[in-house]
Design a protein around this motif. Sequence first.
Motif, PDB file in Angstrom:
ATOM      1  N   ASN A   6       0.758  -1.432   0.014  1.00  0.00           N
ATOM      2  CA  ASN A   6       0.071   0.078   0.055  1.00  0.00           C
ATOM      3  C   ASN A   6       0.700   1.326   0.009  1.00  0.00           C
ATOM      4  O   ASN A   6       0.589   1.997   0.504  1.00  0.00           O
ATOM      5  CB  ASN A   6      -1.159   0.033   1.127  1.00  0.00           C
ATOM      6  N   LEU A   7       1.850   1.211  -0.883  1.00  0.00           N
ATOM      7  CA  LEU A   7       2.619   2.359  -0.866  1.00  0.00           C
ATOM      8  C   LEU A   7       2.046   3.335  -1.611  1.00  0.00           C
ATOM      9  O   LEU A   7       1.710   3.387  -2.582  1.00  0.00           O
ATOM     10  CB  LEU A   7       4.047   2.007  -1.281  1.00  0.00           C
ATOM     11  N   LEU A  44      11.439   3.456  -7.213  1.00  0.00           N
ATOM     12  CA  LEU A  44      12.483   2.926  -6.754  1.00  0.00           C
ATOM     13  C   LEU A  44      13.447   3.779  -5.812  1.00  0.00           C
ATOM     14  O   LEU A  44      13.793   3.219  -4.570  1.00  0.00           O
ATOM     15  CB  LEU A  44      13.601   3.015  -7.854  1.00  0.00           C
ATOM     16  N   ARG A  45      13.037   5.071  -5.851  1.00  0.00           N
ATOM     17  CA  ARG A  45      13.751   5.762  -4.798  1.00  0.00           C
ATOM     18  C   ARG A  45      13.069   5.750  -3.397  1.00  0.00           C
ATOM     19  O   ARG A  45      13.712   5.932  -2.521  1.00  0.00           O
ATOM     20  CB  ARG A  45      13.709   7.360  -5.279  1.00  0.00           C
ATOM     21  N   THR A  52      10.819   9.810   0.760  1.00  0.00           N
ATOM     22  CA  THR A  52      10.146   9.187   1.949  1.00  0.00           C
ATOM     23  C   THR A  52       8.761   8.987   1.461  1.00  0.00           C
ATOM     24  O   THR A  52       7.896  10.076   0.966  1.00  0.00           O
ATOM     25  CB  THR A  52      10.046  10.355   3.150  1.00  0.00           C
ATOM     26  N   PRO A  53       8.102   7.850   1.463  1.00  0.00           N
ATOM     27  CA  PRO A  53       6.810   7.876   0.975  1.00  0.00           C
ATOM     28  C   PRO A  53       5.696   8.465   1.900  1.00  0.00           C
ATOM     29  O   PRO A  53       5.987   8.592   3.230  1.00  0.00           O
ATOM     30  CB  PRO A  53       6.478   6.207   1.259  1.00  0.00           C
ATOM     31  N   THR A  54       4.569   8.547   1.344  1.00  0.00           N
ATOM     32  CA  THR A  54       3.379   9.270   2.267  1.00  0.00           C
ATOM     33  C   THR A  54       2.921   8.151   3.319  1.00  0.00           C
ATOM     34  O   THR A  54       2.760   8.604   4.379  1.00  0.00           O
ATOM     35  CB  THR A  54       2.522   9.893   1.417  1.00  0.00           C
ATOM     36  N   THR A  55       2.635   7.256   2.447  1.00  0.00           N
ATOM     37  CA  THR A  55       2.029   6.142   3.339  1.00  0.00           C
ATOM     38  C   THR A  55       2.505   4.677   2.918  1.00  0.00           C
ATOM     39  O   THR A  55       3.248   4.566   1.847  1.00  0.00           O
ATOM     40  CB  THR A  55       0.526   6.034   3.381  1.00  0.00           C
ATOM     41  N   THR A  64      12.202  -3.454   8.070  1.00  0.00           N
ATOM     42  CA  THR A  64      10.665  -3.304   7.859  1.00  0.00           C
ATOM     43  C   THR A  64      10.712  -1.686   8.162  1.00  0.00           C
ATOM     44  O   THR A  64      11.352  -1.314   9.134  1.00  0.00           O
ATOM     45  CB  THR A  64       9.983  -4.279   8.387  1.00  0.00           C
ATOM     46  N   ILE A  65       9.899  -1.234   7.384  1.00  0.00           N
ATOM     47  CA  ILE A  65       9.505   0.158   7.628  1.00  0.00           C
ATOM     48  C   ILE A  65       8.195   0.576   7.393  1.00  0.00           C
ATOM     49  O   ILE A  65       7.409   0.234   6.311  1.00  0.00           O
ATOM     50  CB  ILE A  65      10.672   1.301   7.101  1.00  0.00           C
ATOM     51  N   ASP A  66       7.573   1.459   8.113  1.00  0.00           N
ATOM     52  CA  ASP A  66       6.279   1.977   8.081  1.00  0.00           C
ATOM     53  C   ASP A  66       6.483   3.424   7.626  1.00  0.00           C
ATOM     54  O   ASP A  66       7.205   4.198   8.556  1.00  0.00           O
ATOM     55  CB  ASP A  66       5.389   1.812   9.068  1.00  0.00           C
ATOM     56  N   ALA A  67       5.942   3.965   6.700  1.00  0.00           N
ATOM     57  CA  ALA A  67       6.367   5.350   6.065  1.00  0.00           C
ATOM     58  C   ALA A  67       5.651   6.365   7.197  1.00  0.00           C
ATOM     59  O   ALA A  67       6.231   7.324   7.540  1.00  0.00           O
ATOM     60  CB  ALA A  67       5.554   5.380   4.834  1.00  0.00           C
ATOM     61  N   VAL A  68       4.649   5.998   7.841  1.00  0.00           N
ATOM     62  CA  VAL A  68       4.162   7.079   8.731  1.00  0.00           C
ATOM     63  C   VAL A  68       4.757   7.171  10.153  1.00  0.00           C
ATOM     64  O   VAL A  68       5.010   8.101  10.823  1.00  0.00           O
ATOM     65  CB  VAL A  68       2.486   6.588   9.231  1.00  0.00           C
ATOM     66  N   SER A  69       5.487   5.795  10.607  1.00  0.00           N
ATOM     67  CA  SER A  69       6.184   6.037  12.092  1.00  0.00           C
ATOM     68  C   SER A  69       7.767   5.837  11.761  1.00  0.00           C
ATOM     69  O   SER A  69       8.248   5.359  12.721  1.00  0.00           O
ATOM     70  CB  SER A  69       5.567   5.189  12.683  1.00  0.00           C
ATOM     71  N   HIS A  70       8.236   5.978  10.647  1.00  0.00           N
ATOM     72  CA  HIS A  70       9.607   5.585  10.705  1.00  0.00           C
ATOM     73  C   HIS A  70      10.701   6.248  11.299  1.00  0.00           C
ATOM     74  O   HIS A  70      10.454   7.385  11.705  1.00  0.00           O
ATOM     75  CB  HIS A  70      10.061   5.763   8.916  1.00  0.00           C
ATOM     76  N   LYS A  71      11.640   5.601  11.934  1.00  0.00           N
ATOM     77  CA  LYS A  71      12.849   6.119  12.629  1.00  0.00           C
ATOM     78  C   LYS A  71      13.992   6.298  11.886  1.00  0.00           C
ATOM     79  O   LYS A  71      14.184   5.394  10.857  1.00  0.00           O
ATOM     80  CB  LYS A  71      12.848   5.321  13.987  1.00  0.00           C
TER      81      LYS A  71
END
Lengths: 246, 223
Positions: A6-7, A44-45, A52-55, A64-71
């Motif tokens: 769901n990117l 790709l970027r 940075t993806p929006t969601t 693993t990374i979630d766009a909304v809460s990435h560190k």
Amino acid sequence: MIKVSNLSKKFGDLAVLKDISFEVAKGEIVVIIGPSGTGKSTLLRCLNYLETPTTGQIHIGNATIDAVSHKAKEVTALRQQSSFVFQNYSLFANKTALQNVAESLITVWKIPTQEALETARAILLKVGLKDKFDIYPSQLSGGQQQRVGIARAMAAKGEVILFDEPTSSLDPEWVDEVLAVMKQLAIEKQTMIVVTHEMQFAKEVADRVIFMEDGFIVEQGSPQDVFNNPQHERTKAFVKRALKQH
Amino acid sequence: MQSSFDLQYIIELMPILFKYLGVTMEMALWGFLFALILALGLALVRVFKIAFIQHLASLYISFFRGTPLLVQLFLLYYGFPQFMPIFVGMDAFTAAVIGLSLHFSAYMAESIRAAILGIDKSQMEACLSIGMTRLQAMKRIILPQASRLATPSLMNYFIDMIKSTSLAFTLGVAEIMAKAQMEASSSFKFFESFLAVAVIYWVVVIFFTRIQHLLEKRLNKAY
Ligand SMILES: Nc1ncnc2c1ncn2[C@@H]1O[C@H](COP(=O)(O)OP(=O)(O)O)[C@@H](O)[C@H]1O
Ligand SMILES: [Mg+2]
């Protein structure tokens, strides 16, 4: 091994990626095709977190990374799982070919310099640059620079190499030598995601072809399916045009 | 009363003044070293846009560029000790070095920042793409390239700093300008004394300008 869920990506109000989901298996060669301006580079970027993806979620290797809460730590960890081959090479201007390739080993993976240089030499040999070790990028041809770019990406120990139109900036005479290196990688089952307009390469090398338009994945399948038997009108139109040019 | 020009006096004064050039150069070198470190820090804070601190950095730069060096030196040496005890007993040489560093770091920060921003952003992206952190990228790739761009203007600031050390005589530092002033007031040969010190500054500046050109030539063919 790679799972994108769901990117989506917006630049201001402009939605460039719209709910993209796909998976790539280890050793798989995926080629992404589509008209320009449809978000192929952005996708790709995002995988390399240069944008940075929006969601959405991205999973590569053990990161693993979630766009909304990435560190910040997760971002670096994700980037270490992939490497990038740029359309305009983007070699480190202040480093020789050898140092370009060894840089990730020394700085990221803390491998002793001598050992890192040894590994880098072996990789440059593989891409056919045995007499260019100590040459700076500005003294190399486009084809040589891009081969160093691929060597640098190979050295980075990522799970996957992302190629963004690796031959589009090259004079025609240098295209084949770069494609040859990529084909060799494919034979060795290096996982790759390649954005390209080289349809012949896609047909020969891809395990799967993804057709993208307007920020969506319109259709995907084997090269056979997508090129010879496309299901969607848009794919048909694009493939027809693209194949005619070659 | 008009007196005739005394060349002999100048020739004799030169070696006496020359002995004080050491103090002048020491001030300039220490001042430049500290200014460089400060400037690098300020530039990085602004380039990385570090929350809150970046605004302090901007304020700092604005203040030290917006007020005269002489005022800053007086504030530091005569003003601060009155209400900040750690400055009591600071000697004039130290105060001058600190003042010069603070003042020049503000200018140098801007030229380092401009040099960093002058490096194509694809260089940073290439670093990130192979898993480097921004800080590693700065250290290994961006700053080495930026230093090439910044060197000519940093050398200009160094030369400027050599000349600015002459203000330290107002704090009582026994440097070359202070010595010239002393000699002038005891011999009343003001013209000769100040001409002599001017010539010495001039020769030193010519020397470092020459070094600057050699350095630039070398940098231009590095890669
Ligand atoms: N940094 C950016 N800021 C704003 N818009 C962008 C940016 N990068 C890309 N875009 C826009 O996103 C869309 C997709 O671009 P891109 O991913 O480069 O497409 P492709 O690689 O398929 O040609 C284009 O409309 C482009 O103008
Ligand atoms: Mg593109």
